[in-house]
Design an enzyme around this catalytic site. Structure first.
Site, mmCIF file in Angstrom:
data_model
loop_
_atom_site.group_PDB
_atom_site.id
_atom_site.type_symbol
_atom_site.label_atom_id
_atom_site.label_comp_id
_atom_site.label_asym_id
_atom_site.label_seq_id
_atom_site.Cartn_x
_atom_site.Cartn_y
_atom_site.Cartn_z
ATOM 1 N N HIS A 138 -14.866 26.060 33.008
ATOM 2 C CA HIS A 138 -14.051 26.800 32.032
ATOM 3 C C HIS A 138 -14.229 28.306 32.204
ATOM 4 O O HIS A 138 -13.287 29.078 32.003
ATOM 5 C CB HIS A 138 -14.423 26.372 30.612
ATOM 6 C CG HIS A 138 -13.335 26.633 29.616
ATOM 7 N ND1 HIS A 138 -12.082 26.050 29.710
ATOM 8 C CD2 HIS A 138 -13.287 27.442 28.520
ATOM 9 C CE1 HIS A 138 -11.323 26.466 28.708
ATOM 10 N NE2 HIS A 138 -12.036 27.314 27.980
ATOM 11 N N LYS A 187 -2.034 19.272 28.684
ATOM 12 C CA LYS A 187 -2.175 18.750 27.332
ATOM 13 C C LYS A 187 -0.833 18.296 26.790
ATOM 14 O O LYS A 187 0.201 18.900 27.057
ATOM 15 C CB LYS A 187 -2.765 19.825 26.409
ATOM 16 C CG LYS A 187 -4.258 20.046 26.594
ATOM 17 C CD LYS A 187 -4.795 20.967 25.521
ATOM 18 C CE LYS A 187 -6.316 21.089 25.610
ATOM 19 N NZ LYS A 187 -6.849 21.977 24.560
ATOM 20 N N HIS A 221 -0.836 27.322 27.978
ATOM 21 C CA HIS A 221 -1.000 27.532 26.543
ATOM 22 C C HIS A 221 0.351 27.421 25.848
ATOM 23 O O HIS A 221 1.315 28.096 26.235
ATOM 24 C CB HIS A 221 -1.582 28.923 26.252
ATOM 25 C CG HIS A 221 -3.016 29.064 26.623
ATOM 26 N ND1 HIS A 221 -3.652 30.283 26.757
ATOM 27 C CD2 HIS A 221 -3.971 28.128 26.878
ATOM 28 C CE1 HIS A 221 -4.912 30.092 27.076
ATOM 29 N NE2 HIS A 221 -5.132 28.801 27.159
ATOM 30 N N ARG A 259 -11.941 29.356 34.856
ATOM 31 C CA ARG A 259 -10.574 29.434 34.318
ATOM 32 C C ARG A 259 -10.380 30.778 33.605
ATOM 33 O O ARG A 259 -9.347 31.433 33.763
ATOM 34 C CB ARG A 259 -10.337 28.257 33.374
ATOM 35 C CG ARG A 259 -9.002 28.261 32.626
ATOM 36 C CD ARG A 259 -8.852 26.902 31.933
ATOM 37 N NE ARG A 259 -7.960 26.915 30.782
ATOM 38 C CZ ARG A 259 -6.648 26.719 30.835
ATOM 39 N NH1 ARG A 259 -6.053 26.521 32.002
ATOM 40 N NH2 ARG A 259 -5.922 26.706 29.728
ATOM 41 N N ARG A 282 -7.225 23.647 33.809
ATOM 42 C CA ARG A 282 -8.291 23.028 33.019
ATOM 43 C C ARG A 282 -9.037 22.072 33.933
ATOM 44 O O ARG A 282 -8.456 21.473 34.842
ATOM 45 C CB ARG A 282 -7.713 22.261 31.829
ATOM 46 C CG ARG A 282 -6.930 23.118 30.835
ATOM 47 C CD ARG A 282 -6.358 22.263 29.718
ATOM 48 N NE ARG A 282 -5.619 23.064 28.743
ATOM 49 C CZ ARG A 282 -4.317 23.297 28.808
ATOM 50 N NH1 ARG A 282 -3.600 22.786 29.794
ATOM 51 N NH2 ARG A 282 -3.725 24.037 27.883
ATOM 52 N N TYR A 288 -7.591 37.253 25.579
ATOM 53 C CA TYR A 288 -7.771 38.101 26.754
ATOM 54 C C TYR A 288 -7.215 39.506 26.559
ATOM 55 O O TYR A 288 -7.204 40.298 27.493
ATOM 56 C CB TYR A 288 -7.082 37.469 27.967
ATOM 57 C CG TYR A 288 -7.630 36.106 28.332
ATOM 58 C CD1 TYR A 288 -8.872 35.971 28.937
ATOM 59 C CD2 TYR A 288 -6.911 34.948 28.063
ATOM 60 C CE1 TYR A 288 -9.390 34.729 29.261
ATOM 61 C CE2 TYR A 288 -7.416 33.700 28.388
ATOM 62 C CZ TYR A 288 -8.653 33.597 28.985
ATOM 63 O OH TYR A 288 -9.159 32.369 29.304
#
Length: 319
Positions: free
Chosen positions: A262, A185, A288, A265, A161, A297
């Protein structure tokens, strides 16, 4: 039950819970605060607040967002913030019900992420590399060009990120490092491998800073960050990198609107999957928590499977 003037206090309590119990980061908390402030303002104009509002007013708010031209995805995010808030108020016994429980969100399709081709990424990298060797450039311009090239190589090699990328510590650039520890995160750490190109770009960039300390300025030369700001203390901002990347895209003959950190990414993930990587591995590399986030994806996997059947199945038609 708290008074009608207490929405700000309830918001702070709610955000404190998100930070403490769910490890929400600053960007997430800021987004919740903005969304709930707008919602609170709407309720106040109708003589209500978080503690007293009813479902019908929530529906009216969603209709108001639509009238203001909000995209379905943005309205869905506002609804998500409301749902989280009212579940919190119910659990804290500030309310005896959850007025958002029966709401349905705006219809929206989940769009596929913009993806650059491998050729597009090669053009970006080649142009960034060329800018590091411009003979007419000053030392400071060359340092900035080397920083941008290093950012690109590391981003495409790792799929970080942008907030994780710009906040990498200088220790990530150890010449013998084959992996870097990334704090993502929720303050969660993960290991991400580096390739030779990204390691070399980091080494060359740091060597250039050492060789041109006066131009790099004291804070950049001695910073704990891998990508310090040359102009002021701290690391490079996400916004500054995004601007430089769009300028680079235009210079490389690509549409700037299609290029962002992004998008790179996404390119990292899509190109891995196209070349046979497992979806679970890509999930881990991207950081994730839920595989459903990575499943945007799956179109890449489906296309690859179709091509495999077309090219390898003994009964497939041969052109």
């Amino acid at each position: 039950m708290l008074s009608k003037t207490s929405d700000a206090k309830l918001t702070n309590l709610f955000l404190d819970m998100l930070a403490a119990e769910q490890g929400a980061g600053r960007n997430t908390l800021d987004a919740y605060r903005r969304d709930l402030a707008d919602f609170s303002q709407f309720l106040a104009s109708r003589g209500a607040d978080f503690a007293s509002t009813e479902t019908e007013l929530l529906r009216n708010y969603l209709e108001d967002l639509d009238a203001r031209g909000f995209k379905p995805s943005s309205a869905a995010r506002r609804l998500s913030a409301m749902r989280h808030l009212f579940r919190f108020l119910l659990s804290e016994r500030i309310r005896g019900d959850d007025p958002a429980a029966i709401l349905s969100g705006p219809k929206r399709g989940r769009g596929l992420p913009k993806v650059l081709s491998i050729g597009d990424v090669d053009r970006l990298l080649a142009r960034a590399k060329a800018l590091t060797a411009m003979p007419e450039a000053s030392n400071l311009q060359r340092l900035r060009a080397m920083r941008l090239y290093c950012l690109l190589e590391v981003l495409y090699a790792t799929g970080l990120r942008v907030s994780e990328l710009v906040a990498l510590p200088r220790s990530a650039a150890r010449r013998d490092a084959r992996m870097i520890v990334v704090r993502g995160k929720g303050n969660k750490e993960r290991l991400v491998p580096l390739n030779e190109a990204s390691r070399q770009a980091m080494a060359d960039y740091l060597a250039a800073i050492e060789a041109h300390k006066p131009e790099a300025k004291k804070n950049a030369a001695n910073s704990k960050w891998l990508f310090p700001s040359f102009g002021e203390s701290g690391h490079l901002t996400r916004q500054h990198f995004a601007r430089e990347l769009k300028e680079l895209a235009a210079s490389a003959g690509l549409a700037p609107r299609l290029v962002s950190p992004h998008v790179l990414r996404h390119a990292f993930a899509s190109h891995l999957l196209h070349n046979g990587a497992d979806l679970r591995i890509v999930q881990t590399l991207l950081g994730h928590t839920d595989i459903s986030t990575t499943q945007i994806y799956t179109h890449v996997v489906e296309e690859r499977l179709k091509s495999l059947v077309r090219d390898l199945h003994p009964l497939a038609e041969k052109g």
